[in-house]
Design a protein around this motif. Structure first.
Motif, PDB file in Angstrom:
ATOM      1  N   ASP A 173      33.801  11.748   8.431  1.00 22.40           N
ATOM      2  CA  ASP A 173      34.518  10.679   9.127  1.00 22.40           C
ATOM      3  C   ASP A 173      36.034  10.788   9.063  1.00 22.40           C
ATOM      4  O   ASP A 173      36.737   9.913   9.551  1.00 22.40           O
ATOM      5  CB  ASP A 173      34.063   9.296   8.628  1.00 22.40           C
ATOM      6  CG  ASP A 173      34.299   9.076   7.147  1.00 22.40           C
ATOM      7  OD1 ASP A 173      34.467  10.063   6.417  1.00 22.40           O
ATOM      8  OD2 ASP A 173      34.293   7.911   6.708  1.00 22.40           O
ATOM      9  N   ALA A 174      36.559  11.838   8.469  1.00 17.84           N
ATOM     10  CA  ALA A 174      38.005  12.080   8.475  1.00 17.84           C
ATOM     11  C   ALA A 174      38.257  13.485   7.957  1.00 17.84           C
ATOM     12  O   ALA A 174      37.421  14.057   7.242  1.00 17.84           O
ATOM     13  CB  ALA A 174      38.744  11.070   7.609  1.00 17.84           C
ATOM     14  N   ARG A 194      45.358  24.523  12.731  1.00 18.92           N
ATOM     15  CA  ARG A 194      43.934  24.671  13.066  1.00 18.92           C
ATOM     16  C   ARG A 194      43.245  23.313  13.132  1.00 18.92           C
ATOM     17  O   ARG A 194      42.432  23.052  14.031  1.00 18.92           O
ATOM     18  CB  ARG A 194      43.249  25.566  12.042  1.00 18.92           C
ATOM     19  CG  ARG A 194      43.688  27.024  12.106  1.00 18.92           C
ATOM     20  CD  ARG A 194      43.026  27.840  11.016  1.00 18.92           C
ATOM     21  NE  ARG A 194      43.551  29.203  10.980  1.00 18.92           N
ATOM     22  CZ  ARG A 194      43.225  30.115  10.067  1.00 18.92           C
ATOM     23  NH1 ARG A 194      42.384  29.788   9.092  1.00 18.92           N
ATOM     24  NH2 ARG A 194      43.743  31.326  10.110  1.00 18.92           N
ATOM     25  N   ALA A 195      43.563  22.451  12.168  1.00 20.54           N
ATOM     26  CA  ALA A 195      42.948  21.124  12.148  1.00 20.54           C
ATOM     27  C   ALA A 195      43.334  20.331  13.384  1.00 20.54           C
ATOM     28  O   ALA A 195      42.485  19.720  14.047  1.00 20.54           O
ATOM     29  CB  ALA A 195      43.371  20.374  10.882  1.00 20.54           C
ATOM     30  N   ARG A 196      44.613  20.347  13.740  1.00 16.03           N
ATOM     31  CA  ARG A 196      45.081  19.582  14.887  1.00 16.03           C
ATOM     32  C   ARG A 196      44.484  20.093  16.191  1.00 16.03           C
ATOM     33  O   ARG A 196      44.153  19.314  17.104  1.00 16.03           O
ATOM     34  CB  ARG A 196      46.614  19.629  14.947  1.00 16.03           C
ATOM     35  CG  ARG A 196      47.239  18.792  16.035  1.00 16.03           C
ATOM     36  CD  ARG A 196      46.888  17.321  15.918  1.00 16.03           C
ATOM     37  NE  ARG A 196      47.424  16.682  14.727  1.00 16.03           N
ATOM     38  CZ  ARG A 196      47.169  15.416  14.376  1.00 16.03           C
ATOM     39  NH1 ARG A 196      46.355  14.675  15.116  1.00 16.03           N
ATOM     40  NH2 ARG A 196      47.701  14.898  13.281  1.00 16.03           N
ATOM     41  N   GLY A 200      39.489  15.562  17.754  1.00 17.05           N
ATOM     42  CA  GLY A 200      39.734  14.661  18.861  1.00 17.05           C
ATOM     43  C   GLY A 200      40.878  13.723  18.545  1.00 17.05           C
ATOM     44  O   GLY A 200      41.383  13.676  17.423  1.00 17.05           O
ATOM     45  N   HIS A 201      41.262  12.926  19.527  1.00 19.23           N
ATOM     46  CA  HIS A 201      42.470  12.104  19.380  1.00 19.23           C
ATOM     47  C   HIS A 201      42.281  10.906  18.448  1.00 19.23           C
ATOM     48  O   HIS A 201      43.261  10.261  18.062  1.00 19.23           O
ATOM     49  CB  HIS A 201      42.936  11.615  20.756  1.00 19.23           C
ATOM     50  CG  HIS A 201      41.990  10.667  21.425  1.00 19.23           C
ATOM     51  ND1 HIS A 201      40.752  11.048  21.892  1.00 19.23           N
ATOM     52  CD2 HIS A 201      42.110   9.337  21.696  1.00 19.23           C
ATOM     53  CE1 HIS A 201      40.136  10.014  22.428  1.00 19.23           C
ATOM     54  NE2 HIS A 201      40.935   8.962  22.322  1.00 19.23           N
TER      55      HIS A 201
END
Length: 292
Positions: A173-174, A194-196, A200-201
């Motif tokens: 969830d995060a 990579r994470a960004r 999703g937004h």
């Protein structure tokens, strides 16, 4: 009639499915294949009992919906009257539930009900003490994933009953990038990029740092939403707040204890997380007394 919904903390969610699953698992564990052989052997089937669940110490109550679900599952003829609801602060000696009905069912459910209320009230009571030490600040105290296996939803609910807040419930969830993620991915900037690019937004990115130089590197990327300040002393936390200037949410973690929480809150960080809320909470003293 006492319902599960009327006993839940008004500002905290606990799924009825989570209650049902936890209660069934716990009763299966205790009753086994043959049930409560002691009560069957010694108590006639038609015997009725009147019992009172009483808090033996002062604190914050949590877990009453599970206790009610246990007794109601064991007998549809059990009647329960609640004198408190989850999240209530009680004094030592206060009655929290009155249970009346078939004696065998009352006795069979006693220990399982007390186990849930004792465990969850212990978490809520410890959390409330942490929260008390943050009075006058804007910092929120949070739990972690250091929970009892199989009881995470219940223990995180108990944290809310004590006035605390929840960190992520699981890995799903995060995004929380820890030091080992940074090491494997090749550094702070590559792991954040990579994470960004992946999320999703609506998903937040949090990254753990151990030093102020790492914090500066994170801030320079502009890619993180939250920075976890790991095991920093009070002076370093204060400097980190000044350095961030509100550009990211700051969370203190590591060494967050009842003795340090007030000083941590005074530094100006937004959150502090402590695994102790769940993994080290003392059991709350609660008993079930039969009224002869």
């Amino acid at each position: 009639m006492t319902t599960l919904a009327s006993l839940l903390h008004p500002d905290a969610f606990l799924s009825p499915l989570a209650i049902e699953e936890a209660v069934q698992r716990a009763l299966d564990e205790d009753l086994g294949r043959a049930g409560d052989v002691t009560s069957v052997a010694t108590i006639p089937e038609t015997t009725m009992a009147h019992a009172i669940m009483v808090a033996r110490q002062a604190g914050v109550i949590a877990g009453l919906p599970l206790a009610v679900a246990i007794f109601q599952k064991l007998s549809p003829d059990i009647n329960i009257h609640a004198h408190a609801r989850d999240g209530a602060t009680v004094a030592a000696g206060v009655n929290v539930l009155t249970i009346s009905g078939p004696a065998r069912a009352v006795l069979a459910g006693e220990r399982t009900a007390l186990n849930f209320v004792g465990r969850l009230s212990g978490v809520a009571t410890l959390t409330s003490d942490y929260v008390r030490h943050t009075a006058g600040t804007n910092m929120r105290i949070c739990c972690t994933r250091k929970t009892t296996p199989g009881l995470r939803a219940l223990e995180k609910y108990a944290v809310r009953c004590g006035g605390g807040f929840n960190h992520r419930f699981g890995l799903d969830d995060a995004i929380l990038i820890k030091d080992n993620h940074i090491a494997v991915a090749g550094g702070i900037k590559p792991v954040l990029e990579r994470a960004r690019a992946h999320i999703g937004h609506l998903v937040k990115i949090e990254i753990e740092v151990d030093t102020l130089s790492q914090l500066r590197e994170v801030l320079d990327t502009g890619l993180a939403d939250v920075v976890l300040l790991d095991n920093m002393d009070i002076a370093t936390l204060t400097e980190a707040v000044a350095l961030a200037k509100g550009r990211v949410v700051l969370e203190a973690s590591g060494g967050v204890t009842q003795g340090s929480i007030a000083q941590i809150a005074a530094t100006g960080v937004d959150y502090a997380s402590s695994g102790a809320l769940t993994h080290s909470a003392p059991n709350f003293d609660v008993a079930l007394d039969i009224d002869a």
